[in-house]
Design a protein around this motif. Structure first.
Motif, short mmCIF file in Angstrom:
data_model
loop_
_atom_site.label_atom_id
_atom_site.label_comp_id
_atom_site.label_asym_id
_atom_site.label_seq_id
_atom_site.Cartn_x
_atom_site.Cartn_y
_atom_site.Cartn_z
N GLY A 4 52.13 36.45 44.02
CA GLY A 4 53.22 36.85 42.95
C GLY A 4 53.41 35.40 41.98
O GLY A 4 53.07 35.82 40.89
N GLU A 5 53.13 34.00 42.28
CA GLU A 5 53.18 33.48 41.46
C GLU A 5 51.90 32.71 40.59
O GLU A 5 51.78 32.75 39.40
CB GLU A 5 53.23 31.62 42.60
CG GLU A 5 53.63 30.40 41.27
CD GLU A 5 52.87 29.04 42.38
OE1 GLU A 5 53.76 28.24 41.92
OE2 GLU A 5 52.84 29.06 43.61
N GLY A 6 50.61 32.91 41.17
CA GLY A 6 49.93 33.70 40.14
C GLY A 6 49.37 34.75 39.05
O GLY A 6 49.07 34.35 38.10
N ILE A 7 50.33 35.33 39.59
CA ILE A 7 50.07 37.13 38.64
C ILE A 7 51.40 36.45 37.46
O ILE A 7 51.14 36.70 35.71
CB ILE A 7 50.40 38.41 39.15
CG1 ILE A 7 49.72 38.46 40.39
CG2 ILE A 7 50.82 38.99 38.46
CD1 ILE A 7 48.01 38.53 39.57
N LEU A 8 52.39 36.04 38.06
CA LEU A 8 53.23 35.40 36.77
C LEU A 8 52.46 34.61 35.82
O LEU A 8 53.23 33.67 34.97
CB LEU A 8 54.92 34.66 37.60
CG LEU A 8 55.54 34.02 36.77
CD1 LEU A 8 56.49 35.30 35.52
CD2 LEU A 8 56.85 33.31 37.49
N GLN A 9 51.74 33.19 37.06
CA GLN A 9 51.53 32.56 35.93
C GLN A 9 50.46 32.61 34.63
O GLN A 9 50.97 32.53 33.16
CB GLN A 9 50.46 31.24 36.83
CG GLN A 9 51.30 30.43 37.24
CD GLN A 9 50.56 29.26 38.05
OE1 GLN A 9 49.22 29.60 38.63
NE2 GLN A 9 50.99 28.56 38.26
N GLU A 10 49.52 33.90 34.78
CA GLU A 10 49.21 33.98 34.40
C GLU A 10 49.69 35.34 33.18
O GLU A 10 49.42 35.33 31.82
CB GLU A 10 47.76 35.44 34.82
CG GLU A 10 46.63 36.23 33.76
CD GLU A 10 46.06 35.19 33.36
OE1 GLU A 10 45.57 35.72 31.98
OE2 GLU A 10 45.60 34.13 33.47
N TYR A 60 33.34 38.69 48.08
CA TYR A 60 34.87 38.67 48.97
C TYR A 60 35.85 37.67 48.58
O TYR A 60 36.61 36.73 48.63
CB TYR A 60 34.06 38.21 49.56
CG TYR A 60 32.98 39.06 51.51
CD1 TYR A 60 34.02 39.52 51.96
CD2 TYR A 60 32.31 39.31 50.34
CE1 TYR A 60 33.69 40.52 52.45
CE2 TYR A 60 31.32 40.15 51.93
CZ TYR A 60 31.80 40.39 53.04
OH TYR A 60 31.09 41.84 53.34
N PHE A 61 35.42 36.69 46.84
CA PHE A 61 36.48 36.17 46.68
C PHE A 61 36.24 36.74 45.45
O PHE A 61 35.90 36.57 44.21
CB PHE A 61 35.76 34.57 46.78
CG PHE A 61 34.77 33.94 47.69
CD1 PHE A 61 35.77 32.71 48.69
CD2 PHE A 61 34.03 34.90 48.54
CE1 PHE A 61 35.13 32.75 49.47
CE2 PHE A 61 33.71 34.38 50.01
CZ PHE A 61 33.98 33.23 50.57
N LEU A 62 37.97 35.95 44.19
CA LEU A 62 38.54 36.22 43.00
C LEU A 62 39.03 34.55 43.43
O LEU A 62 39.36 34.26 43.69
CB LEU A 62 39.40 36.76 43.28
CG LEU A 62 38.56 38.47 42.92
CD1 LEU A 62 39.26 39.59 43.64
CD2 LEU A 62 37.58 38.85 42.11
N THR A 63 39.57 35.22 41.47
CA THR A 63 40.62 33.51 41.95
C THR A 63 42.00 34.11 41.22
O THR A 63 42.12 35.75 41.02
CB THR A 63 40.35 32.59 40.46
OG1 THR A 63 40.08 33.61 39.18
CG2 THR A 63 39.39 32.01 40.78
N LEU A 64 43.25 33.77 41.44
CA LEU A 64 44.12 34.60 41.35
C LEU A 64 44.29 35.03 39.81
O LEU A 64 45.22 35.78 39.26
CB LEU A 64 45.73 34.20 41.60
CG LEU A 64 46.02 34.63 42.78
CD1 LEU A 64 47.38 33.81 43.68
CD2 LEU A 64 46.58 35.77 42.59
N GLN A 65 44.02 33.86 39.01
CA GLN A 65 43.77 34.16 37.56
C GLN A 65 42.98 35.75 37.37
O GLN A 65 43.65 35.80 36.66
CB GLN A 65 42.87 32.79 36.39
CG GLN A 65 43.15 33.01 35.10
CD GLN A 65 42.24 31.95 34.57
OE1 GLN A 65 41.37 31.76 35.46
NE2 GLN A 65 43.24 31.48 33.46
N GLU A 66 42.04 36.00 38.07
CA GLU A 66 41.22 37.11 37.74
C GLU A 66 41.95 38.47 37.95
O GLU A 66 42.17 39.22 37.46
CB GLU A 66 39.82 37.17 38.63
CG GLU A 66 38.21 36.33 38.11
CD GLU A 66 38.41 36.01 38.92
OE1 GLU A 66 36.60 36.42 38.15
OE2 GLU A 66 37.99 35.97 40.37
N VAL A 67 42.86 38.07 38.88
CA VAL A 67 43.64 39.23 39.44
C VAL A 67 44.26 39.53 38.83
O VAL A 67 45.41 40.41 37.87
CB VAL A 67 44.02 39.24 40.77
CG1 VAL A 67 45.53 39.53 41.44
CG2 VAL A 67 43.04 38.54 41.71
#
Length: 222
Positions: A15-21, A184-191
């Motif tokens: 959630g923090e990563g989504i908020l940042q984006e 198998y890998f992503l960044t939260l920025q991508e999400v």
């Protein structure tokens, strides 16, 4: 199109990563956080509601009207949990929250953070995968404009993130393997970028795998 979005779970890593984006993205103009405890985030885009019982959001429901999307990032690990307890937190709480939200925001896009390996048949051996599968399946039956079930695998935390579990800190060194195992890998920025893109442009399927998230993120960045 300028978006008004609701984010749950902003005190956790996802959630923090989504908020940042969402804060960084000019296509998002207003962000409403619903949390049990304060995030400490102060920003002109951000408003925060503290609410302890996510099974009953009726006391704050009026404040949730008029939003374009909900990014539901609230969740717990199944490690050490018995199925009834995990079901209550993962399925019952999520459906109670989403059902109430759909009643006041039928034009909303609802994005649920699920997980890679989720069992859509609801019949497999893995407890968590069955429960997640039922949650996904029943969310798609709610009267939202659209429901998308994101199934990320390993997610690299965003720069400056505060809410990173110790296990993620340990395994973050493995991110270089993405070059070999891209599914198998992503960044939260991508999400986050993918959630914003799918809210604006939609997608032809409800289940959003790692490769779909990466594609949606690239399209949003272009």
């Amino acid at each position: 199109m300028k978006l008004k979005v609701i984010i749950t779970g902003a005190t956790g890593m996802v959630g923090e990563g989504i908020l940042q984006e969402c804060i960084a993205n000019p296509k998002v103009e207003k962000i409403l956080l619903i949390n049990r405890k304060p995030t400490g985030v102060v920003h002109p885009k951000v408003t925060e509601i503290l609410h302890s019982n996510f099974n009953d959001i009726s006391p704050v429901l009026e404040q949730l009207k008029g939003y374009d999307a909900c990014y539901f990032c609230l969740g717990v690990s199944s490690v050490g949990m018995k199925e009834p307890a995990y079901y209550a937190v993962t399925y019952t709480l999520t459906l109670n929250f989403a059902g109430a939200l759909a009643a006041v925001n039928p034009g909303m896009t609802f994005v649920y953070v699920s997980g890679a390996g989720t069992d859509s048949t609801e019949k497999g051996r893995s407890m968590w995968a069955r429960v997640k599968g039922k949650t996904e399946n029943d969310l798609t039956k709610l009267p939202f404009k659209a429901v998308y079930n994101f199934r990320p695998a390993f997610m690299k935390a965003s720069k400056g993130a505060k809410n990173i579990p110790s296990l993620y800190k340990v395994f973050s060194v493995l991110y270089f393997l993405r070059a070999v195992f891209p599914n198998y890998f992503l960044t939260l920025q991508e999400v986050g970028k993918a959630m914003i893109n799918i809210t604006i442009n939609g997608y032809p399927q409800h289940t959003i795998a790692v490769k779909d998230i990466a594609l949606l993120a690239r399209e949003q960045a272009d």
